[in-house]
Motif scaffolding. Structure first.
Motif, short mmCIF file in Angstrom:
data_model
loop_
_atom_site.label_atom_id
_atom_site.label_comp_id
_atom_site.label_asym_id
_atom_site.label_seq_id
_atom_site.Cartn_x
_atom_site.Cartn_y
_atom_site.Cartn_z
N ALA A 1 21.19 32.18 23.84
CA ALA A 1 21.49 32.93 25.07
C ALA A 1 22.53 32.19 25.91
N TYR A 2 22.39 30.86 25.98
CA TYR A 2 23.37 30.07 26.72
C TYR A 2 24.76 30.15 26.07
N ILE A 3 24.79 30.06 24.74
CA ILE A 3 26.07 30.14 24.03
C ILE A 3 26.73 31.49 24.28
N GLN A 4 25.96 32.57 24.09
CA GLN A 4 26.54 33.90 24.26
C GLN A 4 26.96 34.15 25.71
N ARG A 5 26.18 33.66 26.64
CA ARG A 5 26.57 33.83 28.05
C ARG A 5 27.83 33.02 28.35
N GLY A 6 27.95 31.86 27.69
CA GLY A 6 29.16 31.07 27.86
C GLY A 6 30.39 31.80 27.36
N ASP B 1 27.21 26.48 30.78
CA ASP B 1 26.36 27.07 29.74
C ASP B 1 26.48 26.29 28.43
N TYR B 2 27.70 25.94 28.03
CA TYR B 2 27.89 25.17 26.80
C TYR B 2 27.22 23.80 26.91
N THR B 3 27.32 23.18 28.07
CA THR B 3 26.72 21.86 28.27
C THR B 3 25.20 21.93 28.16
N THR B 4 24.61 22.99 28.75
CA THR B 4 23.16 23.17 28.64
C THR B 4 22.75 23.38 27.17
N ARG C 1 22.75 20.11 25.45
CA ARG C 1 21.58 19.29 25.83
C ARG C 1 20.34 19.74 25.07
N LEU C 2 20.18 21.04 24.89
CA LEU C 2 19.02 21.56 24.17
C LEU C 2 19.15 21.36 22.65
N SER C 3 20.38 21.42 22.14
CA SER C 3 20.61 21.29 20.69
C SER C 3 21.88 20.46 20.48
N TYR D 1 30.33 22.54 21.27
CA TYR D 1 31.37 21.54 21.52
C TYR D 1 32.76 22.16 21.37
N ALA D 2 32.93 22.98 20.33
CA ALA D 2 34.24 23.58 20.08
C ALA D 2 34.67 24.48 21.23
#
Length: 462
Positions: free
Chosen positions: A375-380, A395-398, A401-403, A410-411
């Motif tokens: 969800a964070y990736i897609q929202r990012g 969002d990418y940073t969160t 942190r989770l994975s 990172y990309a």
């Protein structure tokens, strides 16, 4: 003669001799002249005289290592009374000669006696070896000395040609095995039988072909795993939205399967694994695990939840506890289902380029399950498209942190730093981390893209 890295087609012959006088030395020099043509055919020749060249037979630590022997293909013993006497009466020399003979029996080298002067009983000392000249008549005793030397030179040439032919067969087998494993891995029974037939026809030694097969198989296994991972990622990206595969998507997967040369049964196993993994995600979310948890851990956790609920069930009235347990289960299932609905609806908005609506639904899903990395990736992604760059980075940073091994995070964070929030050093750092993870995962296309971005940034003048 074992094939190893750096093995050369040049053949090395070591001649071991011992002279008791000038006549022996003259015979050796005559032999050396007759062997001069061997050097022109890529043969390296070394002469070792005992006891003068004692360094060839021992080292400074008294381990008595015959150093030259380790790189030789043929060891020729110039048989005369003096040499046989040294073998019988000199412990050091006898030990090294026995080691040479043992390696000859194990087919690591070829040992050939050259009968220079007649000596009775040399076979008892050196064993059952085929000497030169083939007539088994010593050169000194022969009526035609030059003819005897010519016979020795010709016999050594035949040995050299056999070694070169064996080496050529070994290289051809390497190519055949490599081609076979590129076309089919793992091997079918028919392919294995064909390879065995080549080994038998060419009389290849097990120790040589094992080296070749282990080297090529290790490389092929790594490449095969990378292909599996690539297909798995592609299939996951398609089915994670929860929709059934369209005809176009199935055709795209089939094209990828053909490009990767994957068998139908292998693809079926991958798709079953991914599908089962996705089907477990609601249970993982229900008990608070992220979508990368081990299925066994998930099942164990479910058991713990049920046992805990049953223990609590015993403390109050049966009717109340049963009602509470049912309500708790229903509430969690409703929450999980609601979150899945938000994700699915957000993905639909995203595909329709309705990024504001997608962000809203992704946010609702995150509020229900704060550890939902996807969800964070897609929202990012959506934040990036509407130019909310700092929000995308957050969002990418969160997600990282989770994975911490999430290469895409990172990309994409690096891309924002690179293109939208100029921070060259941070972009390089993120690209390098993504490059490392893509390489580990076998994602060749994405790895190539990261290297291209890094090259562009590192060549850009500040």
């Amino acid at each position: 003669m074992s094939l190893s890295p750096g093995y050369s087609k040049n053949i090395k012959i070591v001649f071991i001799y011992s002279s008791s006088g000038r006549k022996d030395e003259n015979l050796r020099q005559d032999l050396e002249k007759h062997l001069s043509t061997l050097k022109d055919s890529g043969v390296f020749i070394e002469w070792c005289k005992y006891p003068i060249d004692i360094s060839h037979f021992s080292d400074d630590t008294n381990n008595h290592t015959f150093n030259i022997l380790e790189t030789s293909d043929v060891v020729a013993l110039l048989v005369n009374p003096h040499l046989i006497s040294l073998i019988q009466n000199t412990t050091l020399f006898s030990t090294e000669i026995q080691r040479i003979l043992q390696r000859g029996k194990q087919e690591e080298i070829i040992v050939v006696p050259l009968l220079i002067r007649e000596i009775y009983g040399w076979e008892k000392v050196l064993g059952d070896l085929n000497p030169l000249p083939k007539s088994r008549i010593a050169v000194k005793r022969s009526s035609d000395t030059d003819g005897a030397f010519h016979n020795i030179a010709k016999g050594l040439e035949e040995i050299i040609e056999k070694i070169k032919q064996y080496h050529q067969n070994l290289q051809e087998y390497r190519q055949i095995f490599y081609t076979a494993i590129q076309n089919e891995y793992p091997f079918s029974t028919q392919t294995l039988n064909t390879l065995i037939q080549f080994k038998q026809n060419w009389e290849l030694k097990n120790k040589d072909i094992e080296f070749i097969e282990q080297e090529i198989t290790a490389q092929a296994k790594q490449e095969h795993n990378q292909k599996l991972q690539r297909y798995k990622q592609e299939f996951f990206q398609i089915v994670r939205r929860g929709n059934s595969l369209s005809e176009q998507e199935r055709e795209r997967l089939k094209t990828l399967q053909n490009d990767l040369s994957l068998k139908d049964e292998v693809v079926a196993r991958i798709e079953n694994e991914v599908t089962e993994n996705i089907s477990l995600q609601p249970f993982r979310r229900l008990i608070g695990y992220d979508n990368q948890a081990n299925p066994n851990v998930v099942i164990t956790a479910i058991v713990i939840v049920v046992v805990a609920a049953l223990l609590g069930f015993c403390k109050s009235s049966p009717e109340t506890q049963l009602t509470n347990l049912e309500n708790q289960g229903e509430n969690k299932l409703k929450i999980a289902t609601k979150k899945i609905d938000y994700i699915k609806r957000a993905n639909d908005h995203y595909l329709q380029k309705n990024y504001q609506a997608a962000i809203k639904d992704y946010t609702q899903a995150i509020e229900i399950a704060p550890k939902n990395v996807n969800a964070y990736i897609q929202r990012g992604y959506a934040q990036h498209y509407i130019q909310k760059y700092q929000a995308a980075i957050d969002d990418y940073t969160t997600a990282i942190r989770l994975s911490p091994d999430l290469a895409d995070a990172y990309a994409n964070r690096g891309l924002v730093y690179d293109k939208n929030l100029p921070n060259k050093q941070q972009a390089i750092k993120d690209y390098q981390k993504a490059e490392t993870l893509y390489k580990k995962q076998g994602a060749k296309d994405k790895l190539k893209e990261m290297r291209s971005r890094l090259k562009r940034l590192q060549q850009t003048k500040p």
